[in-house]
Design a protein around this motif. Structure first.
Motif, PDB file in Angstrom:
ATOM      1  N   PRO A   1       7.522 -16.470  -8.067  1.00  0.00           N
ATOM      2  CA  PRO A   1       8.750 -16.997  -8.684  1.00  0.00           C
ATOM      3  C   PRO A   1       9.020 -16.420 -10.071  1.00  0.00           C
ATOM      4  CG  PRO A   1       7.562 -18.754  -7.612  1.00  0.00           C
ATOM      5  CD  PRO A   1       6.657 -17.533  -7.579  1.00  0.00           C
ATOM      6  N   GLY A   2       7.996 -16.248 -10.875  1.00  0.00           N
ATOM      7  CA  GLY A   2       8.179 -15.656 -12.202  1.00  0.00           C
ATOM      8  C   GLY A   2       8.553 -14.189 -12.131  1.00  0.00           C
ATOM      9  N   MET A   3       8.004 -13.474 -11.178  1.00  0.00           N
ATOM     10  CA  MET A   3       8.334 -12.062 -11.015  1.00  0.00           C
ATOM     11  C   MET A   3       9.777 -11.900 -10.591  1.00  0.00           C
ATOM     12  SD  MET A   3       5.091 -10.473  -9.092  1.00  0.00           S
ATOM     13  CE  MET A   3       3.457 -10.874  -9.603  1.00  0.00           C
TER      14      MET A   3
ATOM     15  N   ARG B   1       0.882  -1.179   0.000  1.00  0.00           N
ATOM     16  CA  ARG B   1       0.000   0.000   0.000  1.00  0.00           C
ATOM     17  C   ARG B   1       0.911   1.218   0.000  1.00  0.00           C
ATOM     18  NH1 ARG B   1      -4.543  -0.524   4.504  1.00  0.00           N
ATOM     19  NH2 ARG B   1      -4.963   1.503   3.563  1.00  0.00           N
ATOM     20  N   LEU B   2       0.672   2.150  -0.925  1.00  0.00           N
ATOM     21  CA  LEU B   2       1.563   3.302  -1.007  1.00  0.00           C
ATOM     22  C   LEU B   2       0.854   4.545  -1.508  1.00  0.00           C
ATOM     23  CD1 LEU B   2       2.531   3.413  -4.323  1.00  0.00           C
ATOM     24  CD2 LEU B   2       3.492   1.281  -3.525  1.00  0.00           C
ATOM     25  N   ASP B   3       1.474   5.668  -1.241  1.00  0.00           N
ATOM     26  CA  ASP B   3       0.974   6.972  -1.676  1.00  0.00           C
ATOM     27  C   ASP B   3       1.041   7.031  -3.198  1.00  0.00           C
ATOM     28  OD1 ASP B   3       0.644   9.684  -2.348  1.00  0.00           O
ATOM     29  OD2 ASP B   3       1.788  10.380  -0.623  1.00  0.00           O
ATOM     30  N   ALA B   4      -0.071   7.311  -3.843  1.00  0.00           N
ATOM     31  CA  ALA B   4      -0.127   7.339  -5.303  1.00  0.00           C
ATOM     32  C   ALA B   4       0.788   8.405  -5.898  1.00  0.00           C
ATOM     33  CB  ALA B   4      -1.558   7.554  -5.768  1.00  0.00           C
ATOM     34  N   ALA B   5       1.107   9.434  -5.141  1.00  0.00           N
ATOM     35  CA  ALA B   5       1.980  10.501  -5.642  1.00  0.00           C
ATOM     36  C   ALA B   5       3.461  10.148  -5.530  1.00  0.00           C
ATOM     37  CB  ALA B   5       1.705  11.798  -4.875  1.00  0.00           C
ATOM     38  N   ASP B   6       3.791   9.065  -4.864  1.00  0.00           N
ATOM     39  CA  ASP B   6       5.193   8.668  -4.657  1.00  0.00           C
ATOM     40  C   ASP B   6       5.651   7.811  -5.836  1.00  0.00           C
ATOM     41  OD1 ASP B   6       7.651   7.738  -3.850  1.00  0.00           O
ATOM     42  OD2 ASP B   6       6.993   7.200  -1.825  1.00  0.00           O
ATOM     43  N   LYS B   7       6.132   8.468  -6.869  1.00  0.00           N
ATOM     44  CA  LYS B   7       6.510   7.781  -8.119  1.00  0.00           C
ATOM     45  C   LYS B   7       7.630   6.763  -7.904  1.00  0.00           C
ATOM     46  CE  LYS B   7       3.614  10.306 -10.371  1.00  0.00           C
ATOM     47  NZ  LYS B   7       2.252   9.877 -10.337  1.00  0.00           N
ATOM     48  N   GLY B   8       8.549   7.049  -6.975  1.00  0.00           N
ATOM     49  CA  GLY B   8       9.633   6.107  -6.703  1.00  0.00           C
ATOM     50  C   GLY B   8       9.108   4.788  -6.169  1.00  0.00           C
ATOM     51  N   SER B   9       8.176   4.846  -5.238  1.00  0.00           N
ATOM     52  CA  SER B   9       7.599   3.629  -4.679  1.00  0.00           C
ATOM     53  C   SER B   9       6.775   2.872  -5.713  1.00  0.00           C
ATOM     54  CB  SER B   9       6.725   3.954  -3.466  1.00  0.00           C
ATOM     55  OG  SER B   9       7.517   4.434  -2.408  1.00  0.00           O
ATOM     56  N   VAL B  10       6.062   3.607  -6.545  1.00  0.00           N
ATOM     57  CA  VAL B  10       5.294   2.966  -7.614  1.00  0.00           C
ATOM     58  C   VAL B  10       6.238   2.164  -8.509  1.00  0.00           C
ATOM     59  CG1 VAL B  10       3.921   3.389  -9.685  1.00  0.00           C
ATOM     60  CG2 VAL B  10       3.387   4.607  -7.569  1.00  0.00           C
ATOM     61  N   GLY B  11       7.375   2.752  -8.868  1.00  0.00           N
ATOM     62  CA  GLY B  11       8.351   2.054  -9.706  1.00  0.00           C
ATOM     63  C   GLY B  11       8.910   0.810  -9.036  1.00  0.00           C
TER      64      GLY B  11
ATOM     65  N   VAL C   1       7.472  -1.219  -6.884  1.00  0.00           N
ATOM     66  CA  VAL C   1       6.538  -2.353  -6.871  1.00  0.00           C
ATOM     67  C   VAL C   1       6.112  -2.791  -8.270  1.00  0.00           C
ATOM     68  CG1 VAL C   1       5.709  -1.874  -4.550  1.00  0.00           C
ATOM     69  CG2 VAL C   1       4.476  -0.930  -6.493  1.00  0.00           C
ATOM     70  N   GLU C   2       6.143  -1.871  -9.243  1.00  0.00           N
ATOM     71  CA  GLU C   2       5.750  -2.257 -10.602  1.00  0.00           C
ATOM     72  C   GLU C   2       6.878  -2.959 -11.347  1.00  0.00           C
ATOM     73  OE1 GLU C   2       4.105   1.152 -12.615  1.00  0.00           O
ATOM     74  OE2 GLU C   2       2.182   0.934 -11.572  1.00  0.00           O
ATOM     75  N   GLN C   3       8.122  -2.662 -11.009  1.00  0.00           N
ATOM     76  CA  GLN C   3       9.255  -3.246 -11.729  1.00  0.00           C
ATOM     77  C   GLN C   3       9.250  -4.774 -11.690  1.00  0.00           C
ATOM     78  OE1 GLN C   3      12.430  -4.669 -10.550  1.00  0.00           O
ATOM     79  NE2 GLN C   3      13.130  -4.843 -12.653  1.00  0.00           N
ATOM     80  N   PRO C   4       9.044  -5.409 -10.547  1.00  0.00           N
ATOM     81  CA  PRO C   4       8.996  -6.871 -10.570  1.00  0.00           C
ATOM     82  C   PRO C   4       7.654  -7.423 -11.058  1.00  0.00           C
ATOM     83  CG  PRO C   4       8.794  -6.095  -8.319  1.00  0.00           C
ATOM     84  CD  PRO C   4       9.077  -4.897  -9.173  1.00  0.00           C
ATOM     85  N   GLY C   5       6.647  -6.580 -11.206  1.00  0.00           N
ATOM     86  CA  GLY C   5       5.382  -7.028 -11.783  1.00  0.00           C
ATOM     87  C   GLY C   5       4.207  -7.148 -10.839  1.00  0.00           C
ATOM     88  N   LEU C   6       4.264  -6.488  -9.673  1.00  0.00           N
ATOM     89  CA  LEU C   6       3.084  -6.509  -8.821  1.00  0.00           C
ATOM     90  C   LEU C   6       1.927  -5.841  -9.550  1.00  0.00           C
ATOM     91  CD1 LEU C   6       5.437  -6.853  -6.633  1.00  0.00           C
ATOM     92  CD2 LEU C   6       3.693  -6.064  -5.050  1.00  0.00           C
ATOM     93  N   ARG C   7       0.744  -6.320  -9.292  1.00  0.00           N
ATOM     94  CA  ARG C   7      -0.465  -5.870  -9.982  1.00  0.00           C
ATOM     95  C   ARG C   7      -1.181  -4.825  -9.133  1.00  0.00           C
ATOM     96  NH1 ARG C   7      -1.912 -10.466 -10.268  1.00  0.00           N
ATOM     97  NH2 ARG C   7      -3.135 -10.694  -8.381  1.00  0.00           N
ATOM     98  N   ARG C   8      -1.519  -3.681  -9.747  1.00  0.00           N
ATOM     99  CA  ARG C   8      -2.304  -2.667  -9.025  1.00  0.00           C
ATOM    100  C   ARG C   8      -3.755  -3.130  -8.998  1.00  0.00           C
ATOM    101  NH1 ARG C   8      -2.452   3.229 -11.319  1.00  0.00           N
ATOM    102  NH2 ARG C   8      -0.212   2.945 -11.106  1.00  0.00           N
TER     103      ARG C   8
END
Length: 73
Positions: A64-66, A17-27, A29-36
């Protein structure tokens, strides 16, 4: 941390769970492929300002795939 949670502790699912404005945190969790899975609008208040929150998830069976994608990147 995700690998530890899924393999050693059996977490299912792993949630971020993260602040939507925090672009660094978004990157992060999205880099390994977590799903929003959720965009909660104006659900959190900090310093008298309402902000949005994202909720990301990965099932233990998906991890494992992520992890492989993250290592190769």
């Amino acid at each position: 941390m995700m690998n530890l949670g899924c393999t050693d502790f059996g977490f299912h699912p792993d949630i971020a769970r993260l602040d939507a404005a925090d672009k660094g945190s978004v990157g992060v969790v999205e880099q390994p492929g977590l799903r929003r899975e959720a965009h909660l609008i104006q659900n959190d208040r900090f310093n008298d300002v309402w902000g949005d929150e994202y909720v990301y998830v990965a099932l233990a069976s998906e991890w494992p795939g992520m992890f492989g994608r993250m290592v190769r990147a």
